[in-house]
Design a protein around this motif. Structure first.
Motif, PDB file in Angstrom:
ATOM      1  N   ALA A  89       0.897  -1.217  -0.100  1.00  0.00           N
ATOM      2  CA  ALA A  89      -0.926   0.233  -0.240  1.00  0.00           C
ATOM      3  C   ALA A  89       0.773   1.210   0.292  1.00  0.00           C
ATOM      4  O   ALA A  89       2.113   1.269   0.580  1.00  0.00           O
ATOM      5  N   ALA A  90       0.648   2.435  -0.801  1.00  0.00           N
ATOM      6  CA  ALA A  90       1.473   2.898  -0.927  1.00  0.00           C
ATOM      7  C   ALA A  90       1.068   3.913   0.342  1.00  0.00           C
ATOM      8  O   ALA A  90      -0.349   4.381   0.738  1.00  0.00           O
ATOM      9  N   LYS A  91       2.117   5.134   0.691  1.00  0.00           N
ATOM     10  CA  LYS A  91       1.887   6.023   2.122  1.00  0.00           C
ATOM     11  C   LYS A  91       1.364   6.992   1.636  1.00  0.00           C
ATOM     12  O   LYS A  91       1.481   7.649   1.170  1.00  0.00           O
ATOM     13  N   ARG A  92       0.531   7.869   2.431  1.00  0.00           N
ATOM     14  CA  ARG A  92      -0.582   8.878   2.414  1.00  0.00           C
ATOM     15  C   ARG A  92       0.452   9.793   2.642  1.00  0.00           C
ATOM     16  O   ARG A  92       0.778   9.435   4.053  1.00  0.00           O
TER      17      ARG A  92
END
Length: 93
Positions: A89-92
């Protein structure tokens, strides 16, 4: 002794040209077909084939051939599909 028929006696000698017939699997009747255009010309009322018209083998007859059986056996083998690795998951921000 055999002899040739007289002209004009309304009898055909030999096969009908440029025509074929196939069976209808649902009704069990024979359908006459034009080879050049591919149009269906006539359907028999009973289950007997047309006289003097060549029969084309259907898909059922082709499946009886040994080469077709080998092709079907290859298709029956279950194929394993590799799944792509899950993405992190990409970090926000």
């Amino acid at each position: 002794m055999a002899k040739n028929k007289e002209a004009g006696d309304d009898r055909r000698v030999g096969a009908v040209r440029k025509r074929s017939q196939i069976t209808n699997k649902l009704t069990g009747t024979w359908t006459k077909r034009d080879d050049k255009s591919g149009k269906f010309l006539d359907v028999k009322a009973d289950a007997k084939p047309f006289k003097g018209v060549r029969k084309k083998p259907g898909k059922a007859a082709a499946a009886k051939k040994p080469a077709a059986k080998k092709a079907l056996a290859k298709k029956a083998v279950k194929r394993v599909v590799k799944k792509a690795p899950a993405r992190k998951a990409a970090k926000r921000r």
